[in-house]
Design a protein around this motif. Structure first.
Motif, short mmCIF file in Angstrom:
data_model
loop_
_atom_site.label_atom_id
_atom_site.label_comp_id
_atom_site.label_asym_id
_atom_site.label_seq_id
_atom_site.Cartn_x
_atom_site.Cartn_y
_atom_site.Cartn_z
N ARG A 43 -46.49 -30.23 52.04
CA ARG A 43 -47.81 -30.27 51.40
C ARG A 43 -47.91 -29.11 50.41
NH1 ARG A 43 -51.44 -34.25 53.86
NH2 ARG A 43 -52.96 -33.03 52.75
N THR A 44 -48.76 -29.27 49.40
CA THR A 44 -48.98 -28.19 48.44
C THR A 44 -50.48 -27.90 48.40
OG1 THR A 44 -49.05 -29.72 46.55
CG2 THR A 44 -46.93 -28.72 47.08
N TYR A 45 -51.15 -28.38 47.38
CA TYR A 45 -52.59 -28.17 47.24
C TYR A 45 -53.17 -29.37 46.53
CZ TYR A 45 -52.27 -27.18 42.25
OH TYR A 45 -52.08 -27.29 40.90
N GLN A 46 -54.46 -29.50 46.60
CA GLN A 46 -55.16 -30.54 45.85
C GLN A 46 -56.56 -30.04 45.53
OE1 GLN A 46 -54.63 -33.62 48.75
NE2 GLN A 46 -56.64 -33.30 49.66
N ARG A 47 -57.16 -30.72 44.62
CA ARG A 47 -58.52 -30.37 44.23
C ARG A 47 -59.47 -30.64 45.40
NH1 ARG A 47 -61.28 -32.31 38.78
NH2 ARG A 47 -63.36 -31.52 39.19
N TYR A 48 -60.31 -29.67 45.68
CA TYR A 48 -61.32 -29.82 46.74
C TYR A 48 -62.66 -30.18 46.12
CZ TYR A 48 -63.89 -28.75 51.01
OH TYR A 48 -64.69 -28.83 52.12
N ASP A 49 -63.04 -29.42 45.09
CA ASP A 49 -64.21 -29.72 44.27
C ASP A 49 -64.02 -29.01 42.93
OD1 ASP A 49 -65.06 -27.02 44.56
OD2 ASP A 49 -66.44 -27.51 46.18
N GLU A 50 -65.06 -28.93 42.13
CA GLU A 50 -64.93 -28.37 40.79
C GLU A 50 -64.40 -26.93 40.77
OE1 GLU A 50 -65.30 -29.78 37.72
OE2 GLU A 50 -65.44 -31.65 38.84
N THR A 51 -64.71 -26.16 41.78
CA THR A 51 -64.34 -24.74 41.77
C THR A 51 -63.45 -24.32 42.94
OG1 THR A 51 -66.38 -24.16 42.93
CG2 THR A 51 -66.44 -24.10 40.50
N HIS A 52 -62.90 -25.28 43.66
CA HIS A 52 -62.06 -24.96 44.83
C HIS A 52 -60.86 -25.88 44.91
CE1 HIS A 52 -65.98 -23.28 45.96
NE2 HIS A 52 -65.29 -22.41 46.66
N ILE A 53 -59.81 -25.36 45.54
CA ILE A 53 -58.67 -26.17 45.93
C ILE A 53 -58.53 -26.07 47.44
CG2 ILE A 53 -57.41 -25.92 43.76
CD1 ILE A 53 -55.65 -23.78 45.14
N ILE A 54 -57.82 -27.02 48.03
CA ILE A 54 -57.41 -26.89 49.42
C ILE A 54 -55.89 -26.80 49.39
CG2 ILE A 54 -57.47 -29.40 49.85
CD1 ILE A 54 -58.24 -28.62 52.80
N GLY A 55 -55.39 -25.70 49.92
CA GLY A 55 -53.95 -25.45 49.91
C GLY A 55 -53.42 -25.33 51.32
N TYR A 56 -52.15 -25.58 51.44
CA TYR A 56 -51.50 -25.57 52.75
C TYR A 56 -50.55 -24.39 52.80
CZ TYR A 56 -53.91 -29.88 53.03
OH TYR A 56 -54.93 -30.80 53.04
N LEU A 57 -51.00 -23.35 53.50
CA LEU A 57 -50.32 -22.06 53.56
C LEU A 57 -49.57 -21.91 54.87
CD1 LEU A 57 -53.28 -19.89 52.23
CD2 LEU A 57 -51.28 -20.66 50.95
N ASN A 58 -48.81 -20.85 54.97
CA ASN A 58 -48.11 -20.48 56.19
C ASN A 58 -47.17 -21.59 56.65
OD1 ASN A 58 -49.79 -18.06 56.32
ND2 ASN A 58 -51.41 -19.45 56.97
N GLU A 59 -46.43 -22.16 55.69
CA GLU A 59 -45.55 -23.28 55.99
C GLU A 59 -44.46 -22.87 56.98
OE1 GLU A 59 -44.05 -26.27 52.97
OE2 GLU A 59 -42.26 -25.03 53.32
N GLU A 60 -44.21 -23.76 57.92
CA GLU A 60 -43.16 -23.58 58.90
C GLU A 60 -42.34 -24.86 58.94
OE1 GLU A 60 -42.80 -22.99 63.75
OE2 GLU A 60 -44.77 -22.90 62.79
N GLU A 61 -41.03 -24.76 58.63
CA GLU A 61 -40.16 -25.93 58.69
C GLU A 61 -39.72 -26.15 60.13
OE1 GLU A 61 -36.90 -26.45 56.00
OE2 GLU A 61 -38.05 -25.61 54.34
N LEU A 62 -39.79 -27.39 60.56
CA LEU A 62 -39.42 -27.74 61.93
C LEU A 62 -38.31 -28.78 61.89
CD1 LEU A 62 -43.07 -28.25 63.24
CD2 LEU A 62 -41.69 -26.19 63.45
N GLU A 115 -61.27 -20.59 46.44
CA GLU A 115 -61.94 -20.66 45.15
C GLU A 115 -60.90 -20.61 44.05
OE1 GLU A 115 -65.29 -18.29 42.56
OE2 GLU A 115 -65.30 -18.08 44.74
N CYS A 116 -60.97 -21.59 43.15
CA CYS A 116 -59.99 -21.67 42.06
C CYS A 116 -60.55 -22.60 40.99
CB CYS A 116 -58.66 -22.19 42.58
SG CYS A 116 -57.37 -22.24 41.33
N CYS A 117 -60.99 -22.04 39.88
CA CYS A 117 -61.62 -22.83 38.82
C CYS A 117 -60.60 -23.56 37.95
CB CYS A 117 -62.50 -21.94 37.95
SG CYS A 117 -63.94 -21.33 38.85
N ARG A 118 -59.48 -22.93 37.64
CA ARG A 118 -58.45 -23.57 36.81
C ARG A 118 -57.32 -24.02 37.73
NH1 ARG A 118 -58.37 -18.92 32.86
NH2 ARG A 118 -56.15 -19.01 33.28
N GLN A 119 -57.39 -25.23 38.16
CA GLN A 119 -56.54 -25.74 39.22
C GLN A 119 -55.14 -26.14 38.78
OE1 GLN A 119 -59.22 -28.69 40.76
NE2 GLN A 119 -60.61 -27.14 41.53
N ASP A 120 -54.82 -25.92 37.50
CA ASP A 120 -53.47 -26.17 37.01
C ASP A 120 -52.81 -24.89 36.49
OD1 ASP A 120 -55.15 -25.86 34.84
OD2 ASP A 120 -54.25 -27.48 33.67
#
Length: 132
Positions: A10-29, A67-72
């Motif tokens: 997983r990486t990240y995706q737009r959550y709303d106009e001023t936020h992203i949802i990101g997937y941190l602390n990745e652990e490979e299993l 919080e992230c306004c410029r999501q690219d």
């Protein structure tokens, strides 16, 4: 904190106009066996996933809203990741301590901060590359 396991990275995706949802602390299993929550005794044990990825975050899906306004923009994304652990005031204080050689109370403070910033930059670059 919530931990969730996925078959794909997983990486990240737009959550709303001023936020992203990101997937941190990745652990490979390796050879992850998903838990079977159906409650049926007749079910066979699930097949292991050759590779799985676990993420830990504040959301139930293992993500973290940032919080992230410029999501690219990689710099904005890296900053959003840094802010999950350090406020701007904390960051400036740590940098002032480092510049002044002021380490009596927390000698590892700058090293921990710098390691998190490096993680944020590497993660942001990887996320942007994965989306292109």
């Amino acid at each position: 904190m919530n931990r969730t396991v996925y078959q794909e990275r997983r990486t990240y995706q737009r959550y709303d106009e001023t936020h992203i949802i990101g997937y941190l602390n990745e652990e490979e299993l390796e050879n992850y066996i998903p838990s079977d929550n159906t409650g049926s005794e007749d079910d066979e044990e699930p097949e292991p996933w050759p590779k799985a990825y676990a993420y830990t975050g504040s959301e139930t899906d293992g993500g973290t809203v940032m919080e992230c306004c410029r999501q690219d923009d990689y710099g904005e994304i890296a900053n959003a990741i840094i802010r999950t652990r350090y406020t701007e005031s904390q960051e400036l204080a740590i940098q002032r301590h480092a510049l002044n050689g002021d380490y009596e109370e927390a000698p590892q403070e700058y090293e921990q901060y710098n390691a998190w910033c490096q993680y944020a930059v590497q993660t942001a670059k990887m996320w942007i590359a994965a989306r292109n």
